[in-house]
Design a protein around this motif. Structure first.
Motif, PDB file in Angstrom:
ATOM      1  N   UNK A 115       9.653   9.755  -2.546  1.00  0.00           N
ATOM      2  CA  UNK A 115       8.338  10.192  -2.083  1.00  0.00           C
ATOM      3  C   UNK A 115       8.394  10.619  -0.628  1.00  0.00           C
ATOM      4  N   UNK A 116       7.373  11.367  -0.184  1.00  0.00           N
ATOM      5  CA  UNK A 116       7.289  11.862   1.201  1.00  0.00           C
ATOM      6  C   UNK A 116       8.599  12.521   1.616  1.00  0.00           C
TER       7      UNK A 116
ATOM      8  N   UNK B 252      -6.111   5.534  -9.088  1.00  0.00           N
ATOM      9  CA  UNK B 252      -5.399   5.558  -7.796  1.00  0.00           C
ATOM     10  C   UNK B 252      -6.342   5.123  -6.662  1.00  0.00           C
ATOM     11  N   UNK B 253      -7.562   5.637  -6.675  1.00  0.00           N
ATOM     12  CA  UNK B 253      -8.505   5.251  -5.616  1.00  0.00           C
ATOM     13  C   UNK B 253      -8.851   3.761  -5.713  1.00  0.00           C
TER      14      UNK B 253
ATOM     15  N   UNK C 286       0.805  -1.245   0.000  1.00  0.00           N
ATOM     16  CA  UNK C 286       0.000   0.000   0.000  1.00  0.00           C
ATOM     17  C   UNK C 286       0.826   1.279   0.000  1.00  0.00           C
ATOM     18  N   UNK C 287       2.118   1.230   0.344  1.00  0.00           N
ATOM     19  CA  UNK C 287       2.934   2.455   0.346  1.00  0.00           C
ATOM     20  C   UNK C 287       2.946   3.099  -1.041  1.00  0.00           C
ATOM     21  N   UNK C 288       3.175   2.281  -2.062  1.00  0.00           N
ATOM     22  CA  UNK C 288       3.276   2.846  -3.416  1.00  0.00           C
ATOM     23  C   UNK C 288       1.942   3.469  -3.824  1.00  0.00           C
ATOM     24  N   UNK C 289       0.834   2.901  -3.316  1.00  0.00           N
ATOM     25  CA  UNK C 289      -0.488   3.373  -3.739  1.00  0.00           C
ATOM     26  C   UNK C 289      -0.852   4.698  -3.086  1.00  0.00           C
ATOM     27  N   UNK C 290      -0.554   4.858  -1.797  1.00  0.00           N
ATOM     28  CA  UNK C 290      -0.853   6.136  -1.145  1.00  0.00           C
ATOM     29  C   UNK C 290      -0.071   7.277  -1.791  1.00  0.00           C
ATOM     30  N   UNK C 291       1.223   7.065  -2.015  1.00  0.00           N
ATOM     31  CA  UNK C 291       2.065   8.176  -2.460  1.00  0.00           C
ATOM     32  C   UNK C 291       2.203   8.329  -3.954  1.00  0.00           C
ATOM     33  N   UNK C 292       2.058   7.237  -4.705  1.00  0.00           N
ATOM     34  CA  UNK C 292       2.559   7.277  -6.079  1.00  0.00           C
ATOM     35  C   UNK C 292       1.713   6.564  -7.125  1.00  0.00           C
ATOM     36  N   UNK C 293       0.547   6.000  -6.768  1.00  0.00           N
ATOM     37  CA  UNK C 293      -0.185   5.185  -7.753  1.00  0.00           C
ATOM     38  C   UNK C 293      -0.627   6.007  -8.964  1.00  0.00           C
ATOM     39  N   UNK C 294      -0.940   7.292  -8.771  1.00  0.00           N
ATOM     40  CA  UNK C 294      -1.329   8.147  -9.897  1.00  0.00           C
ATOM     41  C   UNK C 294      -0.163   8.328 -10.859  1.00  0.00           C
TER      42      UNK C 294
END
Ligand SMILES: [Zn+2]
Length: 246
Positions: free
Chosen positions: A177-178, A195-196, A24-32
């Motif tokens: 990221x972050x 992303x969502x 989930x880290x990649x999805x919160x910060x970078x999936x878009x």
């Protein structure tokens, strides 16, 4: 204050490798951002260092959490065009800078041979404690140490070359990221639904929240990022510190 736009990332690369601590880290910060890359033809590989077995909010037995979260990460990856998802199997919540982790990330870099690596910042974001999980910072620092010097130095971890035939590889560009010094914002407004969808694939992590809460929270955060980087009102962005590492 708007950070200075100093980054000048490559317009397009053939291969990108995302190295993150948890599913989930990649999805919160970078999936878009990843969705835009895959749409442009970049082959993206995810390397997830832990199985996320310390995460979740329900009473799922702990020994089931790892396999569940792996499956969730694969489903999330598919929504943004990523089919190559690899796990290193380190214990969640207990990552440290170690030579083993450097070697394992170096192996991944030499296998994938990416022109771009995306990872977490090893630097702490002081105004948002949750952005700087110790596992994230450990992975960011280990990945940078693998990018330079290990992966490009044929004499570092010589067993990678001698036993596995993995030639040295130089990664020219790293996206963090972050980061407290993010200098490159990616407008992800047009792919935000994907992303969502990726985020909602992490059922063990998000299903305890009322419907729409995640979109509201993450959307608000991305609008704020867009504003901070001078994008027009209502746009949503993900931001990175882009480092040239060739
Ligand atoms: Zn995490």
């Amino acid at each position: 204050m708007t950070p200075p736009l100093t980054a000048d990332p490559a317009a397009h690369v053939e291969r990108a490798l995302c190295v993150l601590a948890h599913p989930d880290d990649v999805d919160f910060g970078s999936a878009g951002t990843v969705a835009l890359w895959t749409a442009a033809g970049t082959e993206v590989t995810y390397c997830v260092v832990t199985d996320g077995d310390a995460g979740g909010f329900d009473d799922t037995p702990r020994e089931q959490m790892g396999p569940l979260r792996q499956a969730e990460q694969r489903a999330a990856a598919a929504t943004v065009g990523v089919t190559d998802v690899r796990f290193l199997g380190y214990p969640d919540g207990r990552l440290e800078l170690s030579l083993d982790l450097r070697r394992d990330i170096s192996r991944m870099i030499r296998q994938v041979r990416p022109q771009r690596v995306l990872t977490s910042s090893p630097e702490r974001v002081w105004d948002r404690i949750g952005a700087s999980h110790p596992d994230h910072m450990a992975v960011g620092e280990s990945t940078l140490r693998a990018v330079y010097p290990d992966a490009r130095n044929p004499f570092a971890f010589p067993e990678l070359l001698i036993d596995e035939g993995l030639e040295a590889w130089t990664v020219p560009e790293v996206w963090l990221g972050a980061s407290p010094r993010a200098d490159h914002a990616v407008d992800v407004t047009d792919v935000v639904d994907r992303k969502f969808a990726a985020l909602n694939s992490h059922i063990t992590q998000v299903s305890h929240q009322p419907a729409g809460r995640l979109e509201e929270f993450v959307g608000g955060w991305m609008r704020q990022t867009a504003r901070a980087h001078g994008l027009p009102d209502g746009r949503m962005a993900e931001a990175f510190h882009v480092v040239h590492t060739a």
